[in-house]
Enzyme design. Structure first.
Site, PDB file in Angstrom:
ATOM      1  N   CYS A  15       0.804  -1.230   0.000  1.00 13.95           N
ATOM      2  CA  CYS A  15       0.000   0.000   0.000  1.00 13.95           C
ATOM      3  C   CYS A  15       0.830   1.270   0.000  1.00 13.95           C
ATOM      4  O   CYS A  15       0.289   2.358  -0.152  1.00 13.95           O
ATOM      5  CB  CYS A  15      -0.970  -0.003   1.178  1.00 13.95           C
ATOM      6  SG  CYS A  15      -0.184  -0.240   2.768  1.00 13.95           S
ATOM      7  N   SER A  73       2.203  -8.252  -1.881  1.00  9.77           N
ATOM      8  CA  SER A  73       0.773  -8.491  -2.042  1.00  9.77           C
ATOM      9  C   SER A  73       0.343  -7.920  -3.385  1.00  9.77           C
ATOM     10  O   SER A  73       0.848  -6.882  -3.829  1.00  9.77           O
ATOM     11  CB  SER A  73      -0.001  -7.818  -0.913  1.00  9.77           C
ATOM     12  OG  SER A  73      -1.373  -7.733  -1.216  1.00  9.77           O
ATOM     13  N   LYS A  92       2.201   9.261  -3.784  1.00 11.27           N
ATOM     14  CA  LYS A  92       0.847   8.931  -4.228  1.00 11.27           C
ATOM     15  C   LYS A  92       0.512   9.613  -5.550  1.00 11.27           C
ATOM     16  O   LYS A  92      -0.302   9.120  -6.336  1.00 11.27           O
ATOM     17  CB  LYS A  92      -0.176   9.343  -3.161  1.00 11.27           C
ATOM     18  CG  LYS A  92      -0.208   8.439  -1.938  1.00 11.27           C
ATOM     19  CD  LYS A  92      -0.784   7.091  -2.263  1.00 11.27           C
ATOM     20  CE  LYS A  92      -0.864   6.187  -1.045  1.00 11.27           C
ATOM     21  NZ  LYS A  92      -1.305   4.825  -1.411  1.00 11.27           N
ATOM     22  N   GLU A 118       1.937   7.334  -8.045  1.00 17.14           N
ATOM     23  CA  GLU A 118       1.132   6.114  -8.086  1.00 17.14           C
ATOM     24  C   GLU A 118      -0.125   6.307  -8.926  1.00 17.14           C
ATOM     25  O   GLU A 118      -0.483   5.455  -9.745  1.00 17.14           O
ATOM     26  CB  GLU A 118       0.758   5.695  -6.672  1.00 17.14           C
ATOM     27  CG  GLU A 118      -0.107   4.440  -6.615  1.00 17.14           C
ATOM     28  CD  GLU A 118      -0.593   4.123  -5.205  1.00 17.14           C
ATOM     29  OE1 GLU A 118      -0.376   2.988  -4.766  1.00 17.14           O
ATOM     30  OE2 GLU A 118      -1.181   5.020  -4.565  1.00 17.14           O
ATOM     31  N   GLU A 168      -0.756   1.166 -14.767  1.00 22.25           N
ATOM     32  CA  GLU A 168      -1.550   0.046 -14.239  1.00 22.25           C
ATOM     33  C   GLU A 168      -2.832   0.510 -13.549  1.00 22.25           C
ATOM     34  O   GLU A 168      -3.755  -0.273 -13.355  1.00 22.25           O
ATOM     35  CB  GLU A 168      -0.737  -0.763 -13.224  1.00 22.25           C
ATOM     36  CG  GLU A 168       0.577  -1.313 -13.729  1.00 22.25           C
ATOM     37  CD  GLU A 168       1.742  -0.405 -13.403  1.00 22.25           C
ATOM     38  OE1 GLU A 168       2.863  -0.920 -13.316  1.00 22.25           O
ATOM     39  OE2 GLU A 168       1.532   0.815 -13.245  1.00 22.25           O
ATOM     40  N   CYS A 212       2.434   6.724   7.538  1.00 20.39           N
ATOM     41  CA  CYS A 212       1.779   7.838   6.843  1.00 20.39           C
ATOM     42  C   CYS A 212       1.697   9.106   7.693  1.00 20.39           C
ATOM     43  O   CYS A 212       1.613  10.203   7.139  1.00 20.39           O
ATOM     44  CB  CYS A 212       0.389   7.427   6.381  1.00 20.39           C
ATOM     45  SG  CYS A 212       0.420   6.117   5.133  1.00 20.39           S
TER      46      CYS A 212
END
Length: 574
Positions: free
Chosen positions: A300, A320, A359, A362, A367, A504
């Site tokens: 994450c 993961s 982020k 990301e 994808e 975070c």
């Protein structure tokens, strides 16, 4: 422990041996200006702005690096001291672009604060600052070399704390510069976009790419349905930008402010965190029961993903397959939410408020699309969010609190834990335990994985089988664990990795000046939020249960895999 008595500006104080003049002065509430000094970093003593006078020695020394001694008499505001500091300040300014009104750090710049303290508006020295091209080649971090004051905070953060070394020194003496290897752009360097450099830069030399104007523009487009999600750590950090106590929970004020700005719906990323746990917890159980690749490592944190792709591609099989909560929310917003409320995915604009500069990168990955539509359209950091609050002229401290919208705004306490180092692990264990044992946990708190220790290990017994776990935060701490995994010398089943110290709550998009003490306050509040929730396990969230029954079917289903899972590939930075 031996103590010594010293006199600072005619005030006496007793402090342990080894205490610096700067530290001793703080005990007397005497403010000595600093630029290169940072409370969480090593002492550098290269800016010289903290000069003080030693009365009995008739000399000037740097307060940040000089330890006190018995009987020392120190002056922090004599004419000699003030003249010396002003001279140092003028030299810094002579080699610094002074377009303050255009600078993103205007009003929150440490150099500007010191100029204000010295009432310095003009100088006899000519400005010799060079104008360098702005490096905004990537979607996350901007570097303005013209503003750099060579304090070396960013270098220590990148090299020592994160262990990356994307930023480094070159040349010597007056030719010293701070930059990337071979003067490459950040995009072509080995930067992982964690943004930690931006949190310690005292000026505007490093900062997040600002997307606030783009979001304001989209909010004014009548034909767009603009929704926003807010990450768990934002509610315990954005208050810092408005001089509220460190770590204060401002959830209701945050929601009300976003509605005032004009967002059509205000949702909670904690909901998507619960969804992540449903998928990740089931994936872990499947790997354990079917002898899959172990240890499974959380996916994450985009800074960590970037690191794995660049530096340790052999570890990608351990990751993961789950997308991050940000991207899961984006996928659900452009599918389930779109269908449920009859809004075309092309007309939905999904905005994220995140603690993280990575982020932004990301959200722009190839994808991260659902049926060809970008899942998250814009990512704003905590700092950008605060700027939007100010632009909207919102009295944040006094605005009346409001609640998140449904159905993507209801979350468990476990979802809130994603903001803390160890939180993903704890939330996953709460659900994985139930999945593996079909029993209710007597105590749902796994305190072994809490705290600021860089690497935390624990053994959890499930069905009388010991499950060894690890929690790592700060990229420099993960290297040893990766080496052990590659050598086959560890027996972990599950590892949580966060690129930033504290997780975070200490992300690269959090308020500048976020010290370890501030991060600890935020962690405390995250755990309070969890404790006060009626529902504290992700699999008990009624809206998550409804999402599966109405749409996804079950965790790890074919539709879940299509929307909520992905895979990562090695990246060659040559």
């Amino acid at each position: 422990m031996n103590y010594c008595k010293v006199i600072i500006d005619k005030k006496e104080v007793s402090v342990p041996e080894g205490t610096t003049i700067l530290q001793a002065a703080k005990l007397l509430n005497i403010n000595i200006p600093t630029l290169c000094y940072h409370p969480d970093q090593s002492v550098k003593a290269n800016c010289r702005i903290c000069l003080v006078e030693i009365k009995e020695r008739n000399s000037l020394v740097t307060a940040c690096s000089t330890p006190v001694w018995e009987g020392a008499q120190i002056l922090t505001s004599s004419k000699r001291v003030l003249d010396a500091r002003k001279s140092v300040l003028e030299l810094i300014l002579a080699n610094h672009q002074q377009d303050c009104l255009k600078c993103i750090r205007n009003g929150s710049c440490e150099l500007q604060d010191i100029c204000r303290q010295f009432n310095l508006r003009d100088s006899d020295l000519s400005n010799i600052a060079q104008r360098y091209p702005l490096d905004n080649t990537n979607p996350s971090v901007v570097r303005d070399r013209s503003k750099c004051i060579k304090c070396n905070r960013c270098v220590e953060m990148c090299e020592t704390t994160q262990g990356i070394g994307a930023l480094c020194h070159s040349h010597r003496s007056s030719n010293l510069t701070v930059g990337t290897a071979y003067n490459e752009t950040l995009e072509k360097s080995n930067c992982i976009y964690c943004g930690q450099c931006t949190t310690v830069c005292p000026v505007g030399a490093l900062y997040e790419k600002d997307d606030t104007e783009k979001v304001w523009e989209i909010l004014n487009e009548a034909d767009k349905h603009v929704i926003v999600q807010v990450a768990p750590s934002i509610r315990v950090s954005v208050g810092d930008e408005f001089n509220m106590p460190a770590g204060e929970n401002v959830t209701g004020k945050m929601v009300a402010s976003l509605r005032r700005m004009g967002f059509d719906k205000v949702f909670d990323t904690n909901f998507a965190a619960d969804l992540t746990i449903m998928e990740e917890g089931n994936e872990l159980v499947e790997r354990i029961e079917k002898n899959g690749v172990l240890p499974m490592i959380t996916s994450c944190c985009p800074g960590w993903i970037n690191y794995a792709e660049i530096y340790s591609p052999s570890i990608l099989k351990n990751l993961s397959s789950c997308k991050s909560p940000q991207q899961m929310f984006g996928a659900i917003s452009k599918s389930y939410y779109s269908e449920k409320f009859g809004v075309s995915p092309e007309d939905i604009v999904t905005v994220s408020i995140m603690p993280c500069t990575a982020k932004k990168y990301e959200a722009n990955r190839s994808e991260m699309k659902t049926n060809g539509v970008k899942e998250v359209d814009f990512v704003l950091t905590t700092r950008e969010f605060a700027r939007m609050i100010n632009t909207a002229n919102i009295d944040f401290r006094n605005i009346k609190e409001e609640e998140f919208d449904s159905p993507l705004g209801i979350a468990s306490g476990a979802g809130a834990l994603f903001g803390a180092t160890g939180g993903v692990m704890e939330a996953a264990l709460r659900t994985a335990y139930t999945l593996l044992t079909d029993e209710k946990l007597e105590s749902i708190e796994f305190k072994e994985v809490r705290g600021m220790k860089g690497v935390k290990e624990a053994v959890i017994n499930i069905n009388d089988v010991p499950i060894k776990i690890a929690v790592v935060h700060g990229i420099s701490n993960v290297k040893n664990i990766i080496e052990q995994i590659e050598n086959g010398t560890v027996e972990y089943s599950f590892i949580e990795v966060m690129a930033c110290v504290g997780g975070c709550v200490g992300g690269g998009g959090q308020p500048v000046g976020s010290t370890l003490k501030a991060k600890e306050k935020r962690l405390e509040q995250i755990y309070r939020i969890d404790e006060r929730k009626e529902i504290r396990e992700s699999h008990k969230n009624p809206e998550i249960i409804k999402l599966y029954s109405e749409y996804l079917g079950k965790p790890m289903s074919s539709l879940s895999h299509k929307l909520l899972h992905t895979k990562y590939s090695p990246r060659n930075m040559d």
